[in-house]
Design an enzyme around this catalytic site. Structure first.
Site, PDB file in Angstrom:
ATOM      1  N   THR A  95       0.826  -1.212   0.000  1.00 37.77           N
ATOM      2  CA  THR A  95       0.000   0.000   0.000  1.00 37.77           C
ATOM      3  C   THR A  95       0.855   1.254   0.000  1.00 37.77           C
ATOM      4  O   THR A  95       0.615   2.188  -0.769  1.00 37.77           O
ATOM      5  CB  THR A  95      -0.926   0.004   1.234  1.00 37.77           C
ATOM      6  OG1 THR A  95      -1.886  -1.042   1.102  1.00 37.77           O
ATOM      7  CG2 THR A  95      -1.656   1.332   1.364  1.00 37.77           C
ATOM      8  N   ILE A 126      -5.258  11.338   6.663  1.00 38.55           N
ATOM      9  CA  ILE A 126      -5.424  11.015   5.243  1.00 38.55           C
ATOM     10  C   ILE A 126      -6.403  11.988   4.587  1.00 38.55           C
ATOM     11  O   ILE A 126      -6.149  12.527   3.509  1.00 38.55           O
ATOM     12  CB  ILE A 126      -5.908   9.559   5.062  1.00 38.55           C
ATOM     13  CG1 ILE A 126      -4.881   8.581   5.626  1.00 38.55           C
ATOM     14  CG2 ILE A 126      -6.165   9.255   3.585  1.00 38.55           C
ATOM     15  CD1 ILE A 126      -5.341   7.126   5.599  1.00 38.55           C
ATOM     16  N   VAL A 158     -11.963   7.183   6.767  1.00 40.05           N
ATOM     17  CA  VAL A 158     -12.306   6.962   8.178  1.00 40.05           C
ATOM     18  C   VAL A 158     -11.381   5.920   8.810  1.00 40.05           C
ATOM     19  O   VAL A 158     -11.752   5.236   9.759  1.00 40.05           O
ATOM     20  CB  VAL A 158     -13.782   6.541   8.321  1.00 40.05           C
ATOM     21  CG1 VAL A 158     -14.700   7.685   7.951  1.00 40.05           C
ATOM     22  CG2 VAL A 158     -14.096   5.308   7.476  1.00 40.05           C
ATOM     23  N   HIS A 202      23.450  26.851  10.881  1.00 39.00           N
ATOM     24  CA  HIS A 202      22.695  28.080  10.634  1.00 39.00           C
ATOM     25  C   HIS A 202      22.877  28.492   9.179  1.00 39.00           C
ATOM     26  O   HIS A 202      23.977  28.404   8.649  1.00 39.00           O
ATOM     27  CB  HIS A 202      23.205  29.198  11.544  1.00 39.00           C
ATOM     28  CG  HIS A 202      22.572  30.525  11.300  1.00 39.00           C
ATOM     29  ND1 HIS A 202      21.315  30.843  11.752  1.00 39.00           N
ATOM     30  CD2 HIS A 202      23.027  31.612  10.626  1.00 39.00           C
ATOM     31  CE1 HIS A 202      21.018  32.082  11.397  1.00 39.00           C
ATOM     32  NE2 HIS A 202      22.051  32.564  10.704  1.00 39.00           N
TER      33      HIS A 202
END
Length: 465
Positions: free
Chosen positions: A42, A187, A271, A444
């Site tokens: 995935t 997501i 969800v 820096h």
């Protein structure tokens, strides 16, 4: 029916599975990996990588759009841009394809045999794989289950037609005029913000009182501000009910109990995800479960001897880098090494705009565990590099014990802060104290200076704020 015997069988070639197989191969273990789809799982194919490609394209498009008419502060003027999403998706697919080939090459280099097909358990040592050329039986001394997870579906909003999961959202051929997002987690907001930048009118429906509920309110405040700037409508305490009869609107029950309609060309349901534990014969191997997840110990062993499980199928946090670390560990255990899961922190990143990074404990969690704590907070509005990137909105925050200054958690929100995740994780794994971080010279001008400054602030002597 063909038969193969091996020392280690890995089921699933996602981040956890392929890392496990590669490491096992490096250690000289006779290894077979089975994957139904393309290598990478995935994360590589329809998750982490393609979503970040789409987010990057959206960011670039929005930057150019802001320059149209020469109204931006940088003095750059360009013509109004256009977006061909088909080309964008093709570019994204090209990245995925190259990475697919890379994973396949690494497996081959490690002398791992790859079997393309769907594996089903016969018993704890044997699986049957349906391949294009027929069935193949694989017998192994040890088995690793790395089957991953899939998008969770709502019964009243099944995937199909205008209702899409993140997988379909990453393969659209055009930007929807109106997009409704069900679920205000990471997501939903990552993709919702990306499509808003590309020109879609986006509405987010969240049942909880706030979006990104897994993060504290201070950390998410800059994201909420950005949602407003992008014109994204956020409906909190609202519940999606289904599609309208014509299928052109999302039906919603608002926080005050009223019914509403959100006109939408597409409804993106985000969800959460659920472990992929069905369809591969789990009932044939009586494993102990924790709800929907496979129960494991600190060596990723399941309740059956010789069977391990890693990654999303074992529960939260569902993160690719957690699965990778587990996979590497299991390979070494199978090779006879002494290993265990002893991680102080697993960094988590939300690629919204601005980005969020968390590692270790939040202030509330640290207070509950350690009692008195010190918190160092440094705003990017006081960081030169952030200002030159127009990324002043955000901060770095360090949480430490008050008595010995041991760092318990680090969080940040801001443009590009995902790249600070490695430093945060390293500090926690090494058991750093505030003095260690404050005493380390940070280059820096970089946003990483905010890390040092936050530690200095917690010690009571910040230099630049």
């Amino acid at each position: 029916m063909k038969e193969i015997s091996c020392k280690l069988l890995v089921i699933g070639a996602g981040p956890g599975g392929y890392v496990c197989a590669i490491r096992a191969g490096q250690l000289g273990i006779d290894t077979v990996i089975v994957e139904f789809g393309k290598p990478g799982g995935t994360c590589l194919n329809v998750g982490c990588i393609p979503s970040k490609a789409l987010i990057h394209a959206a960011e670039e498009f929005e930057k150019i759009a802001h320059m149209a008419g020469g109204k931006g502060p940088l003095g750059i003027a360009v013509a109004p841009p256009t977006l061909d999403l088909t080309k964008t998706v093709a570019w994204k697919d090209g990245i995925v394809s190259r990475l697919n080939s890379g994973v396949a090459g690494l497996l081959k280099k490690a002398k791992v045999k790859t079997v393309q097909g769907w594996a089903t358990f016969r018993d704890g040592k044997t699986v049957e794989v349906e391949t294009e050329t027929g069935s193949q039986v694989i017998r192994a001394e040890a088995v690793v289950i790395a089957s991953g997870s899939v998008p969770a579906e709502l019964p009243f909003l099944p995937f199909g037609g205008p209702v899409i999961s993140s997988t379909e959202a990453l393969a659209l051929s055009e930007v929807p005029d109106k997009l409704a997002v069900v679920g205000g987690g990471y997501i939903g907001l990552e993709l919702g913000m990306a499509f808003a930048k590309m020109g879609a009118k986006v509405a987010v429906v969240e049942a909880l009182p706030r979006v990104l509920a897994q993060y504290d309110a201070e950390l998410t405040r800059p994201v909420l501000k950005r949602l407003g700037e992008l014109g994204i409508e956020v409906m909190l305490g609202a519940k999606a009910k289904g599609l309208s009869t014509k299928g052109d609107a999302l039906l919603v029950e608002t926080a005050d109990g009223k019914n509403a309609k959100i006109t939408a060309d597409r409804v993106l349901v985000t969800v959460g995800r659920k472990p992929l534990t069905e369809g591969w014969g789990l009932e044939q191997i009586d494993l102990d479960m924790v709800g929907r997840f496979i129960r494991i110990d600190d060596q990723c062993r399941t309740s059956m001897r010789g069977i391990y499980a890693i990654g999303d199928v074992t529960g939260e946090p569902m993160l690719a880098h957690r699965a990778m670390a587990q996979g590497e560990m299991v390979a070494e255990i199978v090779a006879g090494h002494k290993r265990g899961w002893d991680k102080r922190a697993i960094p988590a990143i939300c690629f919204t705009d601005p980005e969020l990074v968390t590692a270790g404990l939040s202030p509330d969690e640290a207070k509950a565990l350690a009692g008195e704590i010190k918190i160092g907070h440094f705003p990017f509005a006081a960081n030169g590099r952030a200002m030159t990137k127009q990324g002043e909105d955000g901060f770095v925050r360090i949480v430490a014990r008050a008595d010995n200054h041991l760092v318990l958690g680090i969080q940040a929100v801001g443009q590009g802060v995902s790249e600070l995740a490695a430093a945060f994780g390293l500090a926690l794994e090494m058991g750093a104290r505030l003095e260690d971080i404050a005493g380390t010279i940070h280059a820096h001008p970089t946003q990483g200076e905010g890390f040092q400054e936050a530690a200095l602030k917690a010690l009571g002597h910040a230099l630049h704020v």
